[in-house]
Design a protein around this motif. Structure first.
Motif, PDB file in Angstrom:
ATOM      1  N   MET A  83      37.274 -29.109  -4.030  1.00  0.00           N
ATOM      2  CA  MET A  83      37.980 -28.312  -3.068  1.00  0.00           C
ATOM      3  C   MET A  83      39.155 -28.581  -3.387  1.00  0.00           C
ATOM      4  SD  MET A  83      37.415 -31.342   0.004  1.00  0.00           S
ATOM      5  CE  MET A  83      39.082 -31.526   0.783  1.00  0.00           C
ATOM      6  N   ARG A  84      40.172 -27.637  -2.821  1.00  0.00           N
ATOM      7  CA  ARG A  84      41.800 -27.810  -2.872  1.00  0.00           C
ATOM      8  C   ARG A  84      42.105 -28.550  -1.537  1.00  0.00           C
ATOM      9  NH1 ARG A  84      45.960 -25.655  -5.783  1.00  0.00           N
ATOM     10  NH2 ARG A  84      44.652 -23.733  -6.760  1.00  0.00           N
ATOM     11  N   ARG A  85      42.574 -29.804  -1.726  1.00  0.00           N
ATOM     12  CA  ARG A  85      42.673 -30.647  -0.480  1.00  0.00           C
ATOM     13  C   ARG A  85      43.961 -29.911   0.159  1.00  0.00           C
ATOM     14  NH1 ARG A  85      41.599 -36.737  -1.026  1.00  0.00           N
ATOM     15  NH2 ARG A  85      43.385 -36.507   0.390  1.00  0.00           N
ATOM     16  N   ALA A  86      44.042 -29.939   1.532  1.00  0.00           N
ATOM     17  CA  ALA A  86      45.128 -29.519   2.291  1.00  0.00           C
ATOM     18  C   ALA A  86      46.311 -30.299   2.267  1.00  0.00           C
ATOM     19  CB  ALA A  86      44.542 -29.553   3.937  1.00  0.00           C
ATOM     20  N   ASP A  87      46.160 -31.619   1.948  1.00  0.00           N
ATOM     21  CA  ASP A  87      47.406 -32.408   1.923  1.00  0.00           C
ATOM     22  C   ASP A  87      48.164 -32.387   0.567  1.00  0.00           C
ATOM     23  OD1 ASP A  87      45.534 -33.690   0.479  1.00  0.00           O
ATOM     24  OD2 ASP A  87      45.599 -35.442   1.616  1.00  0.00           O
ATOM     25  N   SER A  88      47.474 -32.473  -0.418  1.00  0.00           N
ATOM     26  CA  SER A  88      48.281 -32.643  -1.833  1.00  0.00           C
ATOM     27  C   SER A  88      47.943 -30.975  -2.550  1.00  0.00           C
ATOM     28  CB  SER A  88      47.692 -33.460  -2.625  1.00  0.00           C
ATOM     29  OG  SER A  88      46.322 -33.275  -3.210  1.00  0.00           O
ATOM     30  N   ALA A  89      47.372 -30.019  -1.985  1.00  0.00           N
ATOM     31  CA  ALA A  89      47.062 -28.982  -2.733  1.00  0.00           C
ATOM     32  C   ALA A  89      46.500 -28.956  -4.400  1.00  0.00           C
ATOM     33  CB  ALA A  89      48.427 -28.058  -2.980  1.00  0.00           C
ATOM     34  N   LEU A  90      45.860 -30.123  -4.499  1.00  0.00           N
ATOM     35  CA  LEU A  90      45.155 -30.791  -5.734  1.00  0.00           C
ATOM     36  C   LEU A  90      43.548 -30.422  -5.413  1.00  0.00           C
ATOM     37  CD1 LEU A  90      47.493 -33.367  -6.977  1.00  0.00           C
ATOM     38  CD2 LEU A  90      47.455 -31.039  -7.722  1.00  0.00           C
ATOM     39  N   TRP A  91      43.160 -30.456  -6.486  1.00  0.00           N
ATOM     40  CA  TRP A  91      41.326 -30.289  -6.421  1.00  0.00           C
ATOM     41  C   TRP A  91      40.836 -31.669  -6.261  1.00  0.00           C
ATOM     42  CZ3 TRP A  91      39.124 -25.769  -5.819  1.00  0.00           C
ATOM     43  CH2 TRP A  91      39.688 -24.488  -5.822  1.00  0.00           C
ATOM     44  N   ALA A  92      39.661 -31.700  -5.673  1.00  0.00           N
ATOM     45  CA  ALA A  92      39.049 -32.909  -5.274  1.00  0.00           C
ATOM     46  C   ALA A  92      37.521 -32.617  -5.297  1.00  0.00           C
ATOM     47  CB  ALA A  92      39.857 -33.770  -4.344  1.00  0.00           C
ATOM     48  N   VAL A  93      36.914 -33.891  -5.391  1.00  0.00           N
ATOM     49  CA  VAL A  93      35.316 -34.105  -4.809  1.00  0.00           C
ATOM     50  C   VAL A  93      35.431 -34.226  -3.369  1.00  0.00           C
ATOM     51  CG1 VAL A  93      33.370 -35.317  -5.131  1.00  0.00           C
ATOM     52  CG2 VAL A  93      34.854 -34.788  -7.147  1.00  0.00           C
ATOM     53  N   PRO A  94      34.690 -33.391  -2.701  1.00  0.00           N
ATOM     54  CA  PRO A  94      34.666 -33.798  -1.051  1.00  0.00           C
ATOM     55  C   PRO A  94      34.038 -35.098  -0.951  1.00  0.00           C
ATOM     56  CG  PRO A  94      33.443 -31.855  -1.667  1.00  0.00           C
ATOM     57  CD  PRO A  94      33.790 -32.535  -2.839  1.00  0.00           C
ATOM     58  N   GLU A 174      43.848 -28.906 -12.046  1.00  0.00           N
ATOM     59  CA  GLU A 174      44.627 -30.190 -11.766  1.00  0.00           C
ATOM     60  C   GLU A 174      43.918 -30.997 -10.614  1.00  0.00           C
ATOM     61  OE1 GLU A 174      49.244 -31.638 -10.835  1.00  0.00           O
ATOM     62  OE2 GLU A 174      48.594 -29.482 -10.961  1.00  0.00           O
ATOM     63  N   LEU A 175      43.641 -32.169 -10.997  1.00  0.00           N
ATOM     64  CA  LEU A 175      43.029 -33.174  -9.962  1.00  0.00           C
ATOM     65  C   LEU A 175      43.717 -34.107  -8.880  1.00  0.00           C
ATOM     66  CD1 LEU A 175      40.071 -33.744 -12.192  1.00  0.00           C
ATOM     67  CD2 LEU A 175      40.068 -32.204 -10.411  1.00  0.00           C
ATOM     68  N   HIS A 176      43.304 -34.244  -8.003  1.00  0.00           N
ATOM     69  CA  HIS A 176      44.114 -35.280  -7.066  1.00  0.00           C
ATOM     70  C   HIS A 176      44.033 -36.584  -7.653  1.00  0.00           C
ATOM     71  CE1 HIS A 176      45.478 -36.556  -3.110  1.00  0.00           C
ATOM     72  NE2 HIS A 176      44.777 -37.552  -3.124  1.00  0.00           N
ATOM     73  N   PRO A 177      45.078 -37.495  -7.616  1.00  0.00           N
ATOM     74  CA  PRO A 177      45.077 -38.662  -8.191  1.00  0.00           C
ATOM     75  C   PRO A 177      43.569 -39.476  -7.808  1.00  0.00           C
ATOM     76  CG  PRO A 177      46.906 -38.439  -7.275  1.00  0.00           C
ATOM     77  CD  PRO A 177      46.165 -37.158  -7.022  1.00  0.00           C
ATOM     78  N   GLY A 178      42.828 -39.904  -8.845  1.00  0.00           N
ATOM     79  CA  GLY A 178      41.524 -40.772  -8.685  1.00  0.00           C
ATOM     80  C   GLY A 178      40.223 -39.934  -8.981  1.00  0.00           C
ATOM     81  N   HIS A 179      40.699 -38.590  -8.865  1.00  0.00           N
ATOM     82  CA  HIS A 179      39.459 -37.858  -9.022  1.00  0.00           C
ATOM     83  C   HIS A 179      38.922 -37.494 -10.266  1.00  0.00           C
ATOM     84  CE1 HIS A 179      38.156 -36.929  -4.733  1.00  0.00           C
ATOM     85  NE2 HIS A 179      39.459 -37.461  -4.628  1.00  0.00           N
ATOM     86  N   ALA A 180      39.936 -37.714 -11.521  1.00  0.00           N
ATOM     87  CA  ALA A 180      39.498 -37.632 -12.768  1.00  0.00           C
ATOM     88  C   ALA A 180      38.505 -38.533 -13.177  1.00  0.00           C
ATOM     89  CB  ALA A 180      40.759 -37.495 -13.663  1.00  0.00           C
ATOM     90  N   ALA A 181      38.807 -39.799 -12.642  1.00  0.00           N
ATOM     91  CA  ALA A 181      37.745 -40.944 -12.876  1.00  0.00           C
ATOM     92  C   ALA A 181      36.136 -40.506 -12.102  1.00  0.00           C
ATOM     93  CB  ALA A 181      38.226 -42.296 -12.435  1.00  0.00           C
ATOM     94  N   THR A 182      36.300 -39.895 -10.944  1.00  0.00           N
ATOM     95  CA  THR A 182      35.116 -39.862 -10.217  1.00  0.00           C
ATOM     96  C   THR A 182      34.597 -38.689 -11.221  1.00  0.00           C
ATOM     97  OG1 THR A 182      36.241 -39.802  -7.921  1.00  0.00           O
ATOM     98  CG2 THR A 182      34.379 -38.308  -8.380  1.00  0.00           C
ATOM     99  N   LEU A 183      34.966 -37.572 -11.690  1.00  0.00           N
ATOM    100  CA  LEU A 183      34.398 -36.494 -12.303  1.00  0.00           C
ATOM    101  C   LEU A 183      33.732 -37.280 -13.693  1.00  0.00           C
ATOM    102  CD1 LEU A 183      36.261 -33.669 -11.481  1.00  0.00           C
ATOM    103  CD2 LEU A 183      33.969 -34.106 -10.493  1.00  0.00           C
TER     104      LEU A 183
END
Length: 250
Positions: A83-94, A174-183
């Motif tokens: 999902m592209r987050r509403a706060d940062s406009a970066l992609w992330a895992v829900p 481009e991922l929200h900080p921390g979500h590269a580690a998640t994936l």
């Protein structure tokens, strides 16, 4: 370098642990001072003032632990759902924080539905991630449980997701900080079948010390009194205030 909010949280935890096991008035004053200093650090340049944070701290004298987070990994033929987050406009895992009264698996299922409109069932724990080691930048100590979730239906944007989409594992946006580690953790766990956890680096550990024959009755009574006040929310004592004198009956 440890972020200031994490320093404040750790100082608060140390102060509350000390107050729960305080042995004399000198330790009481020391731990009370540490608690106040942690509130000043937590205030920083944020919107809440130091007095507001102190009041919040002194009304919540429970043992401080890391927050519990959850993330839901949904996979399919087209890759992984992001999902592209509403706060940062970066992609992330829900995902988000777990709530009181629900299991971590249930929290992951709820967050998936709230954020992208999908109903699913957590089927597997992929790992536990420590936010201090994942590259996140929010300044909080969060331990996140990462679940594989089987879901059906079409994901959709919500208040928290500007858009949703499937992304190939080898072509992530481009991922929200921390979500590269998640994936990275999720993909490794899916391939290996083994859940991930962050090992603790070497550190000194100290066993609980016990006096031979037990503590003296006088000391035990004092410790019990202070613990009772702390656990009952004796924030006036911790602020150094004198209790109000009883009013005569009319």
């Amino acid at each position: 370098m440890t972020p200031v909010p994490l320093i404040a949280d750790e100082l608060r935890a140390l102060a509350l642990a000390g107050l729960a096991h305080v042995r004399d008035a000198y330790d009481l004053e020391r731990y009370r001072r540490v608690l106040h200093l942690s509130a000043e650090l937590a205030a920083g340049d944020g919107p809440a003032s130091t007095p507001e944070i102190k009041r919040a701290y002194l009304h919540n004298l429970a043992h401080v632990s890391p927050l519990l987070g959850v993330e839901a990994v949904v996979t399919g033929p087209r890759g992984v759902l992001l999902m592209r987050r509403a706060d940062s406009a970066l992609w992330a895992v829900p995902g988000g924080l777990a709530e009181v009264g629900e299991t971590l698996a249930g929290a992951a299922e709820r967050e998936l539905f709230e954020e992208v409109g999908l109903r699913g069932q957590a089927t597997r724990l992929l790992g536990l991630l420590d936010s201090r080691l994942s590259g996140s930048r929010h300044g909080l100590h969060i331990v996140t449980a990462l679940f594989q979730v089987e879901a059906a239906g079409e994901a959709r944007p919500t208040l928290e997701a500007r858009e949703v989409g499937w992304h190939a594992w080898n072509a992530l946006p481009e991922l929200h900080p921390g979500h590269a580690a998640t994936l990275r953790v999720a993909r490794a766990a899916l391939d290996s079948g083994l859940p991930h956890f962050d090992p603790e680096p070497p550190r000194p550990l100290h066993p609980q010390a016990h006096r031979a024959g037990g503590a003296s009755p006088r000391q035990t009574l004092g410790v019990r009194l202070v613990r009772l006040l702390v656990r009952a929310g004796g924030w006036a004592l911790l602020r150094g205030e004198r209790p109000a004198a009883p009013q005569p009956r009319p």
